[in-house]
Design a protein around this motif. Structure first.
Motif, PDB file in Angstrom:
ATOM      1  N   GLY A  45      -5.786 -18.385  10.605  1.00  0.00           N
ATOM      2  CA  GLY A  45      -7.196 -18.391  10.207  1.00  0.00           C
ATOM      3  C   GLY A  45      -7.915 -17.206  10.811  1.00  0.00           C
ATOM      4  O   GLY A  45      -7.461 -16.066  10.703  1.00  0.00           O
ATOM      5  N   ASP A  46      -9.032 -17.472  11.483  1.00  0.00           N
ATOM      6  CA  ASP A  46      -9.815 -16.398  12.102  1.00  0.00           C
ATOM      7  C   ASP A  46      -9.419 -16.146  13.550  1.00  0.00           C
ATOM      8  O   ASP A  46     -10.139 -15.484  14.289  1.00  0.00           O
ATOM      9  CB  ASP A  46     -11.311 -16.742  12.046  1.00  0.00           C
ATOM     10  N   ASP A  47      -8.285 -16.702  13.979  1.00  0.00           N
ATOM     11  CA  ASP A  47      -7.870 -16.574  15.370  1.00  0.00           C
ATOM     12  C   ASP A  47      -6.621 -15.734  15.523  1.00  0.00           C
ATOM     13  O   ASP A  47      -5.764 -15.699  14.632  1.00  0.00           O
ATOM     14  CB  ASP A  47      -7.564 -17.953  15.975  1.00  0.00           C
ATOM     15  N   THR A  48      -6.534 -15.085  16.666  1.00  0.00           N
ATOM     16  CA  THR A  48      -5.282 -14.511  17.138  1.00  0.00           C
ATOM     17  C   THR A  48      -4.670 -15.563  18.040  1.00  0.00           C
ATOM     18  O   THR A  48      -5.364 -16.159  18.860  1.00  0.00           O
ATOM     19  CB  THR A  48      -5.531 -13.211  17.915  1.00  0.00           C
ATOM     20  N   VAL A  49      -3.389 -15.814  17.862  1.00  0.00           N
ATOM     21  CA  VAL A  49      -2.710 -16.861  18.626  1.00  0.00           C
ATOM     22  C   VAL A  49      -1.628 -16.220  19.484  1.00  0.00           C
ATOM     23  O   VAL A  49      -0.871 -15.379  19.027  1.00  0.00           O
ATOM     24  CB  VAL A  49      -2.078 -17.906  17.675  1.00  0.00           C
ATOM     25  N   LEU A  50      -1.594 -16.650  20.730  1.00  0.00           N
ATOM     26  CA  LEU A  50      -0.606 -16.179  21.681  1.00  0.00           C
ATOM     27  C   LEU A  50       0.005 -17.414  22.310  1.00  0.00           C
ATOM     28  O   LEU A  50      -0.714 -18.288  22.784  1.00  0.00           O
ATOM     29  CB  LEU A  50      -1.345 -15.359  22.731  1.00  0.00           C
TER      30      LEU A  50
END
Length: 163
Positions: free
Chosen positions: A79-84
């Motif tokens: 979505g609108d997130d960067t995931v780590l």
């Protein structure tokens, strides 16, 4: 310490973190996975602080898992997130420990933490830095199933901000 915000390439940071982890523990299997979502995994943030978040999560995984447990750093978008994510194949945690793991000075195993020199601050620092960037950090774990720490940060979108 005020935060200095700039564009941060999370792929580059994750790659550096893998390199650093292998330097810390050369016998350990540390790998990186990229998962595809919309856009590129970039955030606007304070690069040294985001680097610290990732470093703390990786060091935590290395300290609290057996020497043969693999550590995986995953990066991508949702979505609108960067995931780590920093996942390990270690012993995992009980629900009680998992619910308190981001508290200052909380240790899942006091005797082991003393032996490994842990202060009980690493994950609380992660939590406060991630929040300062408008993100969130969670942990998914169960005894015997390892841990997966997931950081979500607002992703840089290519839509220009209104002037």
């Amino acid at each position: 310490h005020s935060l200095v915000f700039q564009r941060v390439d999370m792929l580059a940071l994750a790659s550096d973190a893998v390199h650093d982890a292998r330097a810390i523990d050369p016998k350990r299997t540390v790998s990186m996975e990229v998962f595809d979502g919309p856009g590129t995994p970039e955030v606007v943030g304070d690069e040294p602080r985001i680097r610290q978040v990732l470093s703390n999560l990786v060091v935590n995984a290395l300290q609290h898992t057996p020497p043969n447990a693999e550590v995986i750093i995953r990066v991508g978008t949702a979505g609108d997130d960067t995931v780590l994510e920093v996942a390990d194949k270690g012993p995992g945690m009980s629900p009680q420990d998992a619910s308190r793991v981001f508290e200052r000075f909380y240790r899942t195993d006091a005797s082991r933490a003393r032996a490994s020199g842990g202060t009980g601050l690493g994950l609380s620092i992660v939590d406060s830095l991630v929040r300062a960037h408008g993100g969130a950090v969670t942990v998914k774990t169960a005894p015997g199933e390892g841990c997966c720490f997931r950081v979500t940060l607002p992703r840089v979108t290519e839509v220009p901000a209104p002037v």
